[in-house]
Structure formats: structure tokens, C-alpha cells
Design an enzyme around this catalytic site. Structure first.
Site, PDB file in Angstrom:
ATOM      1  N   THR A  73       0.861  -1.166   0.000  1.00 35.06           N
ATOM      2  CA  THR A  73       0.000   0.000   0.000  1.00 35.06           C
ATOM      3  C   THR A  73       0.903   1.222   0.000  1.00 35.06           C
ATOM      4  OG1 THR A  73      -1.539  -1.328   1.282  1.00 35.06           O
ATOM      5  CG2 THR A  73      -1.907   1.034   1.337  1.00 35.06           C
ATOM      6  N   GLY A  97       1.291  -1.132   4.804  1.00 34.38           N
ATOM      7  CA  GLY A  97       1.808  -2.182   5.677  1.00 34.38           C
ATOM      8  C   GLY A  97       0.848  -3.303   5.991  1.00 34.38           C
ATOM      9  N   GLY A  98      -0.258  -3.438   5.229  1.00 31.45           N
ATOM     10  CA  GLY A  98      -1.170  -4.548   5.500  1.00 31.45           C
ATOM     11  C   GLY A  98      -1.702  -4.483   6.923  1.00 31.45           C
TER      12      GLY A  98
END
Length: 556
Positions: free
Chosen positions: A367, A459-460
Site C-alpha cells: 500500500t 503495511g497490511g
């Protein structure tokens, strides 16, 4: 000030502000510039969220999250035995949700923009046509990534349980291979300083420049995208493109000490989780306990494991079911969740932590982020994504852009983790037209009615905890913007039951004490790229650009 993940995108955004554009204009320009300069995450083939605050204090949120195609179905990633098929939701054409970024930027500009649309897209067209020099990080990323060929589909066959009537027989998991495109190696590994040009992407961006939303969702770009779907047995149809709509939502607002925190509501889990965490931690004097002391880390970790357990059970697309946001943020509920936790208590094994009881049930990495504040005081916090690095690894032939693999953010099967190790349940099951749950947490903090912070990160599943730590670093630990984003980080997400630890995040004494209390520590390479703007009491803006990436802050 503009803080983004690439120096070229930051430069373009700042030029828009210098020309008299507002923060929303700059956001549009930065988004399209990142689609060229940061292919791992910047995109026109993905989606995201915007949280904004106007100079007059009015706030809003724009949801341009991808949706599941109309042909998608709950068990589409399971074989006939009910097991999740490896890689099917993360690589290849079936992994892609309906792209939303262009529709989102168009909606943002139509409502809040000031400068002409074409002036905001043109810099990205120029960047793609003229090319740009690769940074060392981007060269390494391209060298480590193999893109999926759309020419020949080879790979293991399996009988699919429930894809769609059109694809009920057999589907292939594609193998990696190189499709000739701008990302293919020039006969050798990419080197820092190599110029990469995007001829097809430039043409696609030019259509978007000239035709607005229709330049992506209709005409030649749509034709190329649908041809790609047909070649790779994907599910996205013209009907999906026609029907996609971004949604204006009411941002979540909560208190932390003397500050107000404004963040993204569902289908992002980020805002709910961030406000839960801050309220859980408010009773404790974190500054007195010390930055990353064993006691402070213990309190933060215990809050995180409870919040991620709630996330797995209760959060999903609010348009497809009831999400008990008010109950999750109720002070009495959060107090009950932290009952028995003190600065000196032992770790609570995650196996003993479930989602909070008594709430109504849900009914039917890579992202990027940018933060912008303009001269008038308008603030934009935008997180946008393809999901994994380079998304599904599929480049739309002739159009030059990468497709997302956001379908992996659904729960393919209750209790089975996704690519980030996050557990999901029925609330986040796949459904046609449904938005997949996200961890993106674009946020704005005010103090006494004045802008204080604009913050967010990729960063999920680590996004939520990274935004939390950057916020605490500034508000509680009094670090400046750059120190706050550079500081080494920690992460816990309920399952797996360990604390991820960046190098330097813990002293040997803190490590020993946490292990004594029952925590398992998991050393990990660096994660996230926080982009933060801090407004000082005198009105000066101070930027923090994460050194883990090529992130750059610039202002005037």
C-alpha cells in the site's frame, strides 16, 4: 506541505500547491504520479480511502475501495474438498477486484477540487512518457518480482468448487512469466539510475486526462482491461466497471487525552481499531512508563490483541451487514475489554482472548500513503493500495497498469489467514459487489479545534499499529515528525501470538522482561512507510518521511 512515498510524486504535488491548487487537487496529482513512479503500490488499478479536514473544520471521508466482481462467490478460492487453493487469491486475474482509484480521484476532484482536471493528470502523463530513473529500492523490487504472462496460461489444474457458472469446470493457477512491458528487465537486472518509460501507461493516463472517469471505465482502456480478463479467466466485466461507485462516508471521530482523532469508518477496520486502541490506552501514563519500556509495550500489546480479535469477528462492509461500530467504541465496553490488565500483569495468551461478548453479530503490505496540507489549512490523508507488492502481478496488456490482488483481503474461509496472517470470519466473506475489509488508517488529529497531525502508512495488517505508534510518538513521547516515523516499531495482531520486533525497537532489558512475562518476540525486517505532517503551535508545518522507503517531505 506534501509527504509521499516518492520524490517525484511529492514534487508534482507541491507544484500543484504552488500554482494555487488546494490539497484535494494535489492529492489527485500525487495519486496519478505514484501510479507511474511507485508501481509496487501507487496505482490506477487499485483503490483506497481519503480522510479530509477543510480549513473551516468540516471533515469527510471518501471510500474508493475495490469491490468483488458480480461473478464472484463466497467459496471461489476453495477446492471441492473445501480447502483454500494456494495463490489463487493473491496472484493472477482471479485475484483482482474492480479497480476504484480513477473513480475515487474523479469524485474527489468533482466535489472539492479547484484547478482543471487535465492540469492535475498531465504531470503523470509526462512522467510516464519521458520516464524516470529508478531508485535503488524500486530497482530491487522489480528484480525480485516476476510478472504473470497473459500470453500463455500454464500451471496446475484443479476442480473449482464455486467460482461462477461460467468458470465452474476448471481454472488454472497461472505460473509466473514475463509479458513484454515497461517492467521487464532490459537483458540484465535493473540498476539504480536506469530510466524506465511507460508508453502504454502514458496513453492510458492521457485518456483519463481527456475523458475523466470515462477514460478508464469505458472506451479503449475498458476494452483492454476486459480483454485481459478474458485471457486470464478473470471475473471483471463491463457491468462491474459501469456500476462501480465510490462512496462518501462519515468519518469516525474520537477523543484521546486533549486531542480529537478523525479516521476512516468501515469497510476499513483502521479507524475503529485505532480509536479502540487509543481509548484503551488513555488511562495509562505512557510517557511516564517510557518509550518501548516493558510496561508500556505490555499495555499496548494487550490492547492490540483484543482489538484484532474484535476486528476478525465484527468488521466488514457496512453496506452488506450491520457493523456494531458504536458498541465497539463504547467506553464501558473498552473498559471491560482491558479489565485485569495492569502495567505489571503477565501476558494474556491469545488463545484465551476472544472477541468481546454481548455485541450484535454481523449480518447479511503493499500500500502507499500521502499526507497533504495546503496554505489555507485544508488537510488530506490518503492511503491507496494494490494490496500485495505489485498487486496480482498482472499488467493489463496495451494499457500498462497493474491490477490489484485485493480479493485476498476477503476471508476466503473463516479461520484461514490471508497473506498478512490476518484471520477473518463471516462478516468479511466474499460477496458480489461487496467491499473487502481493509486495515488502511488514514487519520487526522486536531487539538483545541486546530490541525495537529495528518498521518497514515502502508503495511497490511501492521498499518493500524504503525499509525498508533506514530501518533503516540508525537502526542505522548514528544518526538518530532521525523523521529516519530523513523523510530523502530512493534506489532501484535492477536494471531499469530507473538510481537513482531524491528531491529532496535527494544532494549535487552525490555526484551528479557517481556519474555519473562510470557511474550514471544519475533524479529522482523522493517515494515511500513509512515508519511506524517505535524502542525506546530505557531502554525509551522513539519514533515516526517519514512526512511524505510523513498518517501519525501517537501513544503514552502
Amino acid at each position: 506541505m506534501v509527504v509521499s512515498a516518492h520524490p517525484e510524486a511529492t514534487r508534482i504535488g507541491l507544484e500543484v500547491l504552488r500554482r494555487g491548487g488546494n490539497a484535494y487537487d494535489a492529492a489527485v496529482a500525487v495519486q496519478f504520479a505514484l501510479a507511474v513512479s511507485l508501481p509496487a503500490a501507487g496505482n490506477i488499478g487499485g483503490g483506497g480511502f481519503v480522510v479530509y479536514r477543510g480549513a473551516d473544520g468540516a471533515v469527510g471521508a471518501l471510500d474508493f475501495r475495490e469491490t468483488a466482481p458480480a461473478k464472484a462467490s463466497r467459496d471461489m478460492y476453495l477446492d471441492k474438498q473445501g480447502n483454500v487453493v494456494a495463490d489463487l487469491s493473491t496472484r493472477g486475474h482471479l485475484a483482482a477486484g474492480v479497480p476504484a482509484t480513477v473513480a475515487g480521484m474523479w469524485a474527489l476532484h468533482q466535489k472539492l477540487g479547484k484547478l482543471p482536471w487535465r492540469e492535475l493528470v498531465q504531470p503523470a502523463v509526462d512522467l510516464a512518457a519521458k520516464g524516470l530513473a529508478l531508485t535503488s529500492k524500486e530497482a530491487a523490487g522489480l528484480n525480485a518480482t516476476k510478472f504473470i504472462t497473459t500470453e500463455v496460461q500454464t500451471g496446475s489444474r484443479y476442480e473449482h468448487a464455486d467460482v461462477s457458472p461460467q468458470l465452474h469446470a476448471e481454472v488454472k493457477v497461472p505460473e509466473f512469466g514475463h509479458l513484454p512491458n515497461a517492467y521487464e528487465r532490459p537483458g540484465r537486472p535493473w540498476q539504480p539510475g536506469d530510466t524506465i518509460r511507460h508508453r502504454f501507461l502514458a496513453a492510458t493516463l492521457a485518456r483519463i486526462r481527456d475523458q475523466g472517469r470515462a477514460g478508464f471505465y469505458a472506451g479503449e482502456t475498458a476494452r483492454l482491461l476486459l480483454a485481459e480478463m478474458q485471457r486470464g479467466h478473470g471475473l471483471i466485466s463491463q457491468q462491474d466497471l459501469d456500476q462501480y461507485q465510490p462512496k462518501w462516508r462519515t468519518p469516525l471521530r474520537g477523543r484521546y487525552r486533549q486531542y480529537e482523532v478523525i479516521s476512516m469508518p468501515p469497510p476499513s477496520s483502521g479507524g475503529v481499531a485505532l480509536l479502540q486502541l487509543l481509548q484503551m490506552l488513555e488511562p495509562y501514563d505512557l510517557r511516564r512508563l517510557g518509550w518501548h519500556s516493558a510496561d508500556a509495550v505490555h499495555l499496548i500489546t494487550e490492547a492490540e490483541r483484543r482489538v484484532y480479535a474484535d476486528r476478525a469477528t465484527y468488521l466488514g462492509d457496512p453496506d452488506f451487514g450491520r457493523v456494531p461500530v458504536a458498541q465497539l467504541l463504547a467506553p464501558d465496553y473498552l473498559k471491560q475489554r482491558m479489565a485485569g490488565v495492569t502495567a505489571a500483569s503477565a501476558a494474556t495468551p491469545s488463545a484465551q482472548v476472544a472477541a468481546g461478548a454481548g455485541l450484535p453479530g454481523y449480518e447479511p503490505d503493499q500500500t502507499t500513503h500521502y499526507s497533504i496540507v495546503d496554505a489555507a489549512g485544508h488537510a488530506v490523508s490518503c492511503t491507496t493500495t494494490l494490496n500485495g507488492g505489485y498487486g496480482s502481478k498482472v499488467v493489463v496488456a496495451g494499457a500498462g497498469f497493474l491490477l490489484n490482488n485485493e480479493m485476498d483481503d476477503f476471508s476466503a474461509k473463516p479461520g484461514v489467514p490471508n497473506m498478512y496472517g490476518v484471520i477473518g470470519g463471516t462478516a468479511n466473506a466474499i460477496g458480489p459487489g461487496k467491499r473487502m475489509l481493509s486495515s488502511m488508517t488514514p487519520s487526522i488529529v486536531t487539538e483545541k479545534g486546530r490541525l495537529r497531525l495528518v498521518v497514515g502508512t502502508p503495511g497490511g495488517s501492521t498499518i493500524i499499529t504503525s499509525v498508533l505508534q506514530a501518533t503516540l510518538n508525537v502526542l505522548d513521547y514528544r518526538l518530532d515528525a521525523q523521529q516519530a516515523v523513523a523510530a523502530p516499531r512493534l506489532h501484535h495482531q492477536w494471531l499469530p501470538d507473538h510481537i513482531d520486533v524491528e531491529a532496535g525497537a527494544l532494549t535487552p532489558a525490555a526484551e528479557a522482561e517481556l519474555q519473562r512475562r510470557g511474550y514471544k518476540l519475533n524479529p522482523r525486517s522493517a515494515w511500513g512507510r509512515i508519511d506524517l505532517i505535524e502542525r506546530l503551535p505557531d502554525g509551522t508545518l513539519r514533515g516526517g518521511a519514512d526512511p524505510r522507503g523513498d518517501d519525501t517531505a517537501a513544503g514552502y
